[in-house]
Scaffold this motif. Structure first.
Motif: not given
Length: 446
Positions: A263, A267, A286, A297, A301
């Motif tokens: 993650h 980002l 994304f 997400p 995000h």
């Protein structure tokens, strides 16, 4: 099959019964019980300790160390304080190992003054003691205190180890103090420490956050082994300083390795798209995060995607994106869109901007930067009465505008500058120099 909580409770009850009624019951047997319980349930550790106190069985240093670890994990402040008193009564608190776990306990509970008091009163310390207090300061953003105790550590001739230097590199990254970061790096070289993933990642992160991207990439390339955090630190550093193409290229390079992005990696690459205005790439990453790598997400995000759309002027699309979010947007997400409305559209403030500012003020009615941002926007579109109303509301609620702040490093020293605060001894000379430079630029532009 994992045992149920009911079965575990029966196991502990039977175990404590056997030890309590054993003819040879002693502190060692109780300590073994506590240590095993600590692996399964911190609550049971504390419960068994209470049973030992009722039985009149003495505890030893290892007992209290295990208890403080359990309290730290549970954030059980009151129980930990009581155990601290009991430890003091039995004269076992001077033990270095006990004190180290005690500092960790108070630090985990955010009682930093208490943690520092325990450390300062220690008759003897070791490198773990110093690492614990320095890390405690770092976790609550007391960065200057971390530096102070690192200096004290050297004064008492305790040699820092790899853990110490990793924490100090993180401190330098947060302070943006490149000079001090280079000094820490020199200690690593002098000590001939292996550039493993943990130490190498801390170095990459420090250089990247301080803007020394060439140094960061040099360390990154020299590392014999990298993990996902190493790649993420380098990608985020490039994204933070606007080198979006290099950040995306590095991300694509990472995908060709055996290391899977997490993650934090995504980002960083979405933020790179935000700085460069790459809307299509932002959407692609994304969706890739969700559908290819199965990463759910987070709010950060979603906020980054709103920033991608907002920075490029896609205000309606950004607003619809927020409304379709599967999780409740926090004030940071709404603030990103409001900031974009302020930059890109004056006439649209009666549309999206008005809705966004109302929502933001509902979520954070007393946070002054929100009110200042909205009041300034009202003033820009000549809504003087609305701007005056908001400023009057701030005065009535005794809300103060937060002064702008920046830091600059000169010869290894970091100077903190506040907007409208002329506390520097040579501020008159500084303003005189700025006036001269301004006049010179005007003359050259004639």
């Amino acid at each position: 099959m994992k045992p149920s909580r009911f079965c575990t409770t029966i196991h502990y009850s039977c175990l404590t019964y056997v030890i309590r009624h054993s003819e040879h019951s002693n502190p060692s047997s109780w300590n073994t019980t506590k240590i095993n319980n600590n692996r399964d349930s911190e609550r049971q550790t504390i419960l068994i300790f209470k049973q030992t106190r009722c039985s009149g069985i003495k505890s030893v240093e290892l007992t209290y160390a295990s208890l403080f670890k359990a309290c730290a994990s549970l954030l059980a402040l009151e129980e930990g304080r009581q155990i601290h008193v009991d430890c003091f009564k039995h004269g076992l608190d001077p033990d270095v190992y006990v004190r180290n776990t005690m500092i960790h306990f108070y630090g985990s509970c955010k009682k930093i003054i208490d943690a520092r008091k325990v450390f300062d009163e220690m008759p003897h310390t070791n490198v773990v003691s110093w690492n614990t207090i320095i890390s405690t300061f770092f976790r609550v953003s007391w960065f200057y205190e971390s530096v102070e105790y690192f200096m004290k550590m050297r004064d008492v001739n305790i040699e820092p180890n790899g853990t110490t230097l990793v924490v100090m590199l993180s401190v330098c990254a947060e302070l943006g103090n490149l000079t001090f970061g280079k000094c820490v790096h020199s200690r690593i070289i002098l000590k001939r420490l292996e550039l493993d993933c943990r130490l190498g990642t801390a170095l990459v992160n420090m250089y990247a956050k301080c803007g020394a991207l060439n140094y960061a990439r040099l360390v990154f390339d020299k590392m014999p082994e990298r993990n996902v955090w190493t790649w993420s630190a380098m990608i985020q550093g490039l994204a933070q300083h606007g080198v979006a193409k290099h950040a995306i290229a590095l991300f694509n390079e990472m995908k060709n390795t055996s290391i899977q992005p997490n993650h934090v990696t995504f980002l960083g690459v979405i933020c790179a798209c935000s700085h460069a205005g790459y809307v299509e790439d932002g959407y692609r990453f994304f969706k890739e995060m969700k559908h290819v790598y199965g990463i759910k997400p987070r709010l950060t995000h979603y906020g980054a995607m709103v920033d991608v759309l907002g920075r490029t002027g896609h205000l309606i699309e950004a607003h619809n994106f927020i409304l379709k979010m599967p999780i409740e947007p926090d004030p940071t997400v709404w603030r990103a869109l409001l900031s974009a409305c302020s930059v890109h559209s004056a006439s649209d403030f009666d549309g999206i901007g008005e809705k966004v500012q109302k929502k933001l003020l509902e979520l954070e009615p007393r946070w002054s930067p929100n009110l200042v941002m909205v009041a300034n926007k009202y003033a820009e579109v000549c809504k003087w009465e609305d701007a005056a109303r908001l400023r009057k509301s701030m005065r009535f609620k005794r809300l103060k505008k937060i002064a702008g702040e920046s830091c600059i490093e000169v010869n290894g020293s970091t100077f903190r500058l506040l907007s409208g605060h002329d506390s520097h001894a040579t501020c008159v000379d500084i303003y005189s120099l700025l006036d001269g430079l301004s006049l010179n630029m005007k003359i050259n532009n004639l």
